[in-house]
Design a protein around this motif. Structure first.
Motif, PDB file in Angstrom:
ATOM      1  N   TYR A 152     -42.306   2.685 -15.646  1.00  0.00           N
ATOM      2  CA  TYR A 152     -42.898   3.266 -14.435  1.00  0.00           C
ATOM      3  C   TYR A 152     -43.098   4.745 -14.684  1.00  0.00           C
ATOM      4  O   TYR A 152     -42.226   5.410 -15.268  1.00  0.00           O
ATOM      5  N   LYS A 153     -44.238   5.273 -14.263  1.00  0.00           N
ATOM      6  CA  LYS A 153     -44.547   6.689 -14.485  1.00  0.00           C
ATOM      7  C   LYS A 153     -45.130   7.284 -13.212  1.00  0.00           C
ATOM      8  O   LYS A 153     -45.935   6.658 -12.533  1.00  0.00           O
ATOM      9  N   TYR A 154     -44.704   8.502 -12.927  1.00  0.00           N
ATOM     10  CA  TYR A 154     -45.263   9.202 -11.775  1.00  0.00           C
ATOM     11  C   TYR A 154     -45.306  10.690 -12.065  1.00  0.00           C
ATOM     12  O   TYR A 154     -44.752  11.165 -13.065  1.00  0.00           O
ATOM     13  N   ASN A 155     -45.971  11.425 -11.208  1.00  0.00           N
ATOM     14  CA  ASN A 155     -46.071  12.865 -11.388  1.00  0.00           C
ATOM     15  C   ASN A 155     -45.194  13.577 -10.377  1.00  0.00           C
ATOM     16  O   ASN A 155     -45.285  13.340  -9.170  1.00  0.00           O
ATOM     17  N   ASP A 156     -44.325  14.433 -10.879  1.00  0.00           N
ATOM     18  CA  ASP A 156     -43.487  15.280 -10.037  1.00  0.00           C
ATOM     19  C   ASP A 156     -44.154  16.644  -9.919  1.00  0.00           C
ATOM     20  O   ASP A 156     -44.615  17.212 -10.914  1.00  0.00           O
ATOM     21  N   ALA A 157     -44.202  17.169  -8.689  1.00  0.00           N
ATOM     22  CA  ALA A 157     -44.910  18.428  -8.453  1.00  0.00           C
ATOM     23  C   ALA A 157     -44.319  19.586  -9.241  1.00  0.00           C
ATOM     24  O   ALA A 157     -45.018  20.558  -9.547  1.00  0.00           O
ATOM     25  N   VAL A 158     -43.045  19.497  -9.587  1.00  0.00           N
ATOM     26  CA  VAL A 158     -42.401  20.570 -10.339  1.00  0.00           C
ATOM     27  C   VAL A 158     -42.293  20.218 -11.825  1.00  0.00           C
ATOM     28  O   VAL A 158     -42.645  21.016 -12.700  1.00  0.00           O
ATOM     29  N   LYS A 159     -41.818  19.010 -12.127  1.00  0.00           N
ATOM     30  CA  LYS A 159     -41.534  18.635 -13.514  1.00  0.00           C
ATOM     31  C   LYS A 159     -42.712  18.002 -14.224  1.00  0.00           C
ATOM     32  O   LYS A 159     -42.695  17.849 -15.442  1.00  0.00           O
ATOM     33  N   GLY A 160     -43.738  17.606 -13.473  1.00  0.00           N
ATOM     34  CA  GLY A 160     -44.885  16.966 -14.101  1.00  0.00           C
ATOM     35  C   GLY A 160     -44.661  15.489 -14.333  1.00  0.00           C
ATOM     36  O   GLY A 160     -44.059  14.792 -13.514  1.00  0.00           O
ATOM     37  N   GLU A 161     -45.133  14.990 -15.484  1.00  0.00           N
ATOM     38  CA  GLU A 161     -45.081  13.568 -15.792  1.00  0.00           C
ATOM     39  C   GLU A 161     -43.643  13.105 -15.988  1.00  0.00           C
ATOM     40  O   GLU A 161     -42.913  13.648 -16.812  1.00  0.00           O
ATOM     41  N   ILE A 162     -43.243  12.100 -15.229  1.00  0.00           N
ATOM     42  CA  ILE A 162     -41.882  11.558 -15.299  1.00  0.00           C
ATOM     43  C   ILE A 162     -41.952  10.064 -15.592  1.00  0.00           C
ATOM     44  O   ILE A 162     -42.655   9.316 -14.905  1.00  0.00           O
ATOM     45  N   TYR A 163     -41.210   9.651 -16.609  1.00  0.00           N
ATOM     46  CA  TYR A 163     -41.078   8.234 -16.923  1.00  0.00           C
ATOM     47  C   TYR A 163     -39.743   7.712 -16.409  1.00  0.00           C
ATOM     48  O   TYR A 163     -38.731   8.414 -16.461  1.00  0.00           O
ATOM     49  N   GLN A 164     -39.768   6.477 -15.931  1.00  0.00           N
ATOM     50  CA  GLN A 164     -38.539   5.782 -15.549  1.00  0.00           C
ATOM     51  C   GLN A 164     -38.593   4.353 -16.067  1.00  0.00           C
ATOM     52  O   GLN A 164     -39.687   3.782 -16.202  1.00  0.00           O
ATOM     53  N   PRO A 165     -37.455   3.766 -16.324  1.00  0.00           N
ATOM     54  CA  PRO A 165     -37.453   2.345 -16.687  1.00  0.00           C
ATOM     55  C   PRO A 165     -37.962   1.500 -15.511  1.00  0.00           C
ATOM     56  O   PRO A 165     -37.770   1.856 -14.348  1.00  0.00           O
ATOM     57  N   PHE A 166     -38.618   0.406 -15.844  1.00  0.00           N
ATOM     58  CA  PHE A 166     -39.019  -0.572 -14.832  1.00  0.00           C
ATOM     59  C   PHE A 166     -37.873  -1.569 -14.691  1.00  0.00           C
ATOM     60  O   PHE A 166     -37.438  -2.171 -15.668  1.00  0.00           O
ATOM     61  N   GLU A 167     -37.379  -1.727 -13.460  1.00  0.00           N
ATOM     62  CA  GLU A 167     -36.148  -2.477 -13.245  1.00  0.00           C
ATOM     63  C   GLU A 167     -36.384  -3.733 -12.408  1.00  0.00           C
ATOM     64  O   GLU A 167     -37.245  -3.744 -11.518  1.00  0.00           O
ATOM     65  N   ILE A 168     -35.573  -4.753 -12.675  1.00  0.00           N
ATOM     66  CA  ILE A 168     -35.590  -5.993 -11.893  1.00  0.00           C
ATOM     67  C   ILE A 168     -34.326  -6.024 -11.036  1.00  0.00           C
ATOM     68  O   ILE A 168     -33.211  -5.990 -11.553  1.00  0.00           O
ATOM     69  N   LEU A 169     -34.533  -6.085  -9.710  1.00  0.00           N
ATOM     70  CA  LEU A 169     -33.418  -6.007  -8.772  1.00  0.00           C
ATOM     71  C   LEU A 169     -33.400  -7.227  -7.858  1.00  0.00           C
ATOM     72  O   LEU A 169     -34.409  -7.929  -7.714  1.00  0.00           O
ATOM     73  N   PRO A 170     -32.283  -7.470  -7.190  1.00  0.00           N
ATOM     74  CA  PRO A 170     -32.230  -8.570  -6.222  1.00  0.00           C
ATOM     75  C   PRO A 170     -33.175  -8.313  -5.052  1.00  0.00           C
ATOM     76  O   PRO A 170     -33.497  -7.149  -4.734  1.00  0.00           O
ATOM     77  N   ALA A 171     -33.590  -9.377  -4.401  1.00  0.00           N
ATOM     78  CA  ALA A 171     -34.466  -9.247  -3.235  1.00  0.00           C
ATOM     79  C   ALA A 171     -33.782  -8.494  -2.110  1.00  0.00           C
ATOM     80  O   ALA A 171     -34.429  -7.828  -1.293  1.00  0.00           O
ATOM     81  N   VAL A 172     -32.464  -8.580  -2.061  1.00  0.00           N
ATOM     82  CA  VAL A 172     -31.697  -7.848  -1.052  1.00  0.00           C
ATOM     83  C   VAL A 172     -30.323  -7.529  -1.641  1.00  0.00           C
ATOM     84  O   VAL A 172     -29.769  -8.319  -2.416  1.00  0.00           O
ATOM     85  N   SER A 173     -29.817  -6.360  -1.338  1.00  0.00           N
ATOM     86  CA  SER A 173     -28.513  -5.950  -1.853  1.00  0.00           C
ATOM     87  C   SER A 173     -27.723  -5.292  -0.736  1.00  0.00           C
ATOM     88  O   SER A 173     -28.279  -4.927   0.314  1.00  0.00           O
ATOM     89  N   ALA A 174     -26.445  -5.137  -0.968  1.00  0.00           N
ATOM     90  CA  ALA A 174     -25.577  -4.554   0.063  1.00  0.00           C
ATOM     91  C   ALA A 174     -24.555  -3.648  -0.597  1.00  0.00           C
ATOM     92  O   ALA A 174     -24.154  -3.855  -1.741  1.00  0.00           O
TER      93      ALA A 174
END
Length: 829
Positions: free
Chosen positions: A482-504
């Protein structure tokens, strides 16, 4: 050691974002080609993250160009954390990532065993017992059989039991024994369905004057069994010396406060031969070992090609090397030696991609998804060279959705496309593989044998690009990110994660009931996708009352959370239990919590763990109500004290005056506050004036090295490295009439039952007569230690120093720890 190649392979610059994919420049491509032409390997063995000798690892990886691995027996789960509150398995995740970040800088590779760092131990026998010795030995043998090192280097001495951390010595003992067994097919034969027996050729102990106590003693010990070489080499292509690279690597251990300043000039390293033949060349670790392509059948032609590529390399046009690189790639695929075929295939593919400026990316439109969802993946491919290439196919896994564009990739002509990725119901949640099953106190449980030792599990969600380069199909694998642009840091990469449909999750990992009154306990439910609804119940033991039995929830938007309240009433008597949330939705049950660990120096970590909280009914009384807390290296003491009814105010160490402290019944300093809070050297007079005026100052453990204030108390007090590591060591009350053992709670030996990991650390070992020692305790076969809890009356108030590990006991809800701390707070109130 003889210098085999002049240029360093520094895989990625330490200054880029921790999660940004690597992109090699022209000089780094040339360095990778040099490394491609060396077929020798070294495995460095020690106990913990930060035990490794980064100077030696960097030198071997970058000057010698050897494949260099670091086998850390544990992930450092039992250490302290100087950057945040995470401890135990969550700290182990941080320290795993810090090791990976360090290896990216120094050029090494990272391995582990299943052993858990259960805390400081004084003997290797205790460590091996906790680790189930045969199990961890099998992991070390597995590491040697799969990494196949020519040379083993132990960081610690296997012959010096009791002279250092027991886990240090145990790591060396395991390595020595594994060296003998790795080549024997009758040892751990179950491994041979995945690999083959392999015998390393030499084993060394990475010794130094430190191990001998002085330079003079070390010089006397040096003999013909020692190798000595200078690792202080300078790499012009990087503008850095090897010790400077080493310091950058070591500085990645931020959770341990291991920031290092680089040095220049000669840096000698010494190796003592333990097993195998001593090299004839005392400066060449690999003397007598063929590290050329001639060591593998069919390798001579490959070596000749790569040597020619290296010699004729065009720094202005790396792509000019691609025709010969592809020829070498073809020949590598025909090698009978599967070990070197796999390693060198991986290396040369990335060299080809880098030389061509080949950019391959698979982006998810959001950072998370859930099983049974469909995700539109944005694909991008661009060839930034004149080398003819064709994008044959892109396969998305795990569902094997395949695109076959057969698109010619013209120079700098971007190809972009969308492809749907269908995640099946059985896709794995994001969580470290070693935390999926409950292990023992000393050993993680890992069901898939081939995962053992890996720093992380291979990514399940990925794209496989088939690129035809000069008529040869080459497969390149890239994780979906996953990639997005941060207004201060610029291009940011993150891992793409698989999560439960609901968590607590619960807001606190331990809920303390200081009396019989019920508490309103919120459970925070988070949606992993849009439009989730269902029912939630809390499961616990019968003597705890939960109201309502079941309640509903409904959340419209992914990522949004809702809080539901349960009324929890404790039993009359002291009691402990676990609250477990069970969420039922669409015929499925969920009981997971999602934890995020986010620090700038490591990639974002998303962990799916069993949800729950411990509830503890205490038999506790307290005097005083208001506590001021000056934070140290990070702990949950303030939150824990709030749970038993105190009003806790966090105080900046730079804003302390005696007048501002007067309103507090006690002032507590966090662990290592005098080591890390610079302002305390200026605030100390105000703290002592607060005591003189009737205040109660509680100082938790500090280490003697690097104190900002000395002495830390109103009277002389010397700190030591004394500790008691046996959590069940008997505790003797030697000041039975002192108020701290009698008011408002009567402290007995029962209050020291159920403690975890250790009794305490960094006790005082010398103190003025004004201090009263309260407790006496010691590990087996050691002399009593009385510096764990010292109290001095100073004018109208009290000064307390304690090395007892309250920071470990409070998160575990240990009743006696709370009762004793309440008495400490109550002194004078």
């Amino acid at each position: 050691m003889r210098k085999l190649f002049p240029i360093v392979l520094l895989l990625v610059c330490s200054y880029v974002n921790a999660q940004t994919p690597q992109k090699l420049n022209s000089a780094e491509i040339h360095e990778a080609i040099q490394k491609l032409n060396f077929l020798g390997s070294v495995l460095f063995v020690a106990a913990h993250p930060d035990d490794e000798n980064t100077r030696l690892i960097s030198y071997l990886a970058n000057d010698v160009n050897a494949r260099t691995g670091y086998l850390s027996i544990t992930r450092g789960d039992g250490g302290q954390n100087l950057i945040g509150p995470e401890l135990k398995e969550l700290l182990g995740i941080i320290r795993t990532q810090e090791l990976l970040a360090a290896r990216k800088i120094d050029g090494g590779e990272q391995l582990f065993t299943r052993a858990i760092d259960f805390g400081y131990t004084k003997t290797p026998e205790e460590a091996l017992d906790f680790w189930q010795e045969e199990e961890v030995l099998s992991d070390v043998v597995w590491a040697m059989r799969t990494f196949k090192p020519d040379v083993i280097i132990n960081r610690f001495n296997h012959r010096t039991s009791g002279e250092t951390h027991g886990q240090h010595t145990a790591s060396a003992i395991l390595s020595v024994e594994a060296f003998e067994k790795a080549g024997d097919p009758t040892q751990f034969p179950e491994q041979l369905q995945y690999t083959e027996a392999f015998a390393p050729k030499r084993m060394f102990f990475n010794t130094s004057p430190w191990f001998y106590g002085s330079e003079e003693a070390f010089k006397e010990a040096v003999n013909s069994n020692f190798l000595a070489f200078d690792t202080g080499v300078y790499f012009p292509s990087k503008g850095l010396s090897n010790p400077e690279i080493s310091a950058l690597s070591r500085s990645e251990h931020q959770s341990q406060g291991f920031g290092s300043t680089g040095s220049r000039g000669s840096q000698m390293e010494y190796l003592e031969l333990l097993e195998g033949e001593l090299p004839e060349d005392s400066e060449n670790l690999f003397a007598g070992i063929d590290t050329s392509w001639n060591r593998v059948k069919g390798g001579a032609e490959i070596g000749a090609i790569i040597s020619k590529i290296e010699l004729e390399y065009d720094f202005k046009d790396p792509s000019a090397s691609i025709p010969q690189l592809v020829k070498a790639y073809e020949l590598i695929q025909d090698l009978e030696d599967s070990h070197w075929r796999k390693i060198k295939s991986r290396e040369i593919k990335e060299i080809i991609a880098s030389a061509a400026g080949l950019y391959l990316e698979a982006l998810a439109p959001q950072e998370t998804s859930t099983p049974n969802e469909e995700v539109a993946i944005n694909l991008e491919v661009i060839n930034r060279s004149e080398i003819p290439m064709t994008l044959v196919s892109v396969e998305l896994q795990p569902n094997n959705n395949k695109l076959q564009p057969n698109k010619e990739l013209q120079n700098n002509d971007d190809w972009m496309e969308k492809a749907n990725l269908k995640l099946g119901k059985d896709v794995n949640y994001t969580t470290p593989y070693w935390l999926k099953e409950e292990g023992s106190i000393g050993l993680y449980k890992v069901e898939e044998h081939e995962l053992i030792g890996l720093p992380e599990a291979p990514k399940d969600v990925k794209a496989i690009f088939t690129i035809n380069v000069l008529g040869i199909d080459i497969l390149f694998e890239r994780p979906v990110v996953y990639k997005y642009n941060d207004a201060v840091k610029g291009e940011i990469y993150q891992p793409f994660e698989i999560l439960p449909a609901v968590s607590a999750k619960f807001r606190e990992k331990v809920l303390i009931f200081a009396n019989g009154e019920p508490k309103e306990v919120p459970v925070i439910i988070t949606a992993g996708k849009d439009n989730v609804s269902g029912e939630i119940t809390l499961q616990t033991s019968e003597n705890w009352k939960i109201e309502p039995v079941t309640t509903g929830f409904s959340i419209a938007k992914k990522g949004a959370s809702a809080s539901v309240l349960f009324r929890v009433t404790p039993p009359e008597d002291q009691s402990e239990a676990i609250l477990t949330p069970i969420l039922k939705m669409g015929g499925e049950s969920f009981s997971s919590e999602v934890v995020k660990i986010d620090y700038d120096h490591i990639p974002l970590q998303t962990v799916v763990l069993p949800a729950g909280t411990k509830v503890v009914k205490l038999d506790i009384r307290k005097n005083g109500q208001d506590i001021g807390y000056i934070e140290g290296a990070g702990d949950v003491i303030p939150e824990s004290l709030e749970q038993i009814g105190y009003n806790v105010t966090r105080i900046s160490s730079g804003s302390v005056t005696a007048a501002s402290l007067a309103k507090y019944d006690a002032v507590v300093l966090g662990i290592r506050a005098y080591n890390i809070e610079e302002d305390l050297k200026y605030s100390q007079p105000a703290l002592l004036e607060y005591v003189e005026n009737g205040g109660n100052l509680i100082v938790q453990y500090n280490v003697s090295r690097g104190l900002k204030v000395d002495p830390i108390g109103p009277y002389p007090l010397s700190l030591s490295r004394d500790r008691v590591t046996e959590e069940d060591a008997p505790v003797r009350l030697i000041a039975e009439d002192h108020p701290v053992l009698n008011y408002p709670n009567k402290i007995t030996s029962k209050d020291f039952e159920g403690w975890v990991q250790e009794r305490g650390l960094y006790f005082a070992d010398d103190w003025a007569p004004e201090y009263t020692p309260i407790l006496s305790l010691n590990d087996s076969n050691e002399t009593p230690k009385e510096g764990a809890l010292l109290i001095a009356k100073h004018r109208k108030g009290h000064f307390i120093y304690t090395g007892l590990s309250f920071f470990r006991q409070f998160p575990e809800g240990v009743p006696g720890a709370y009762r004793l701390f309440a008495n400490m707070v109550s002194l004078g109130n």
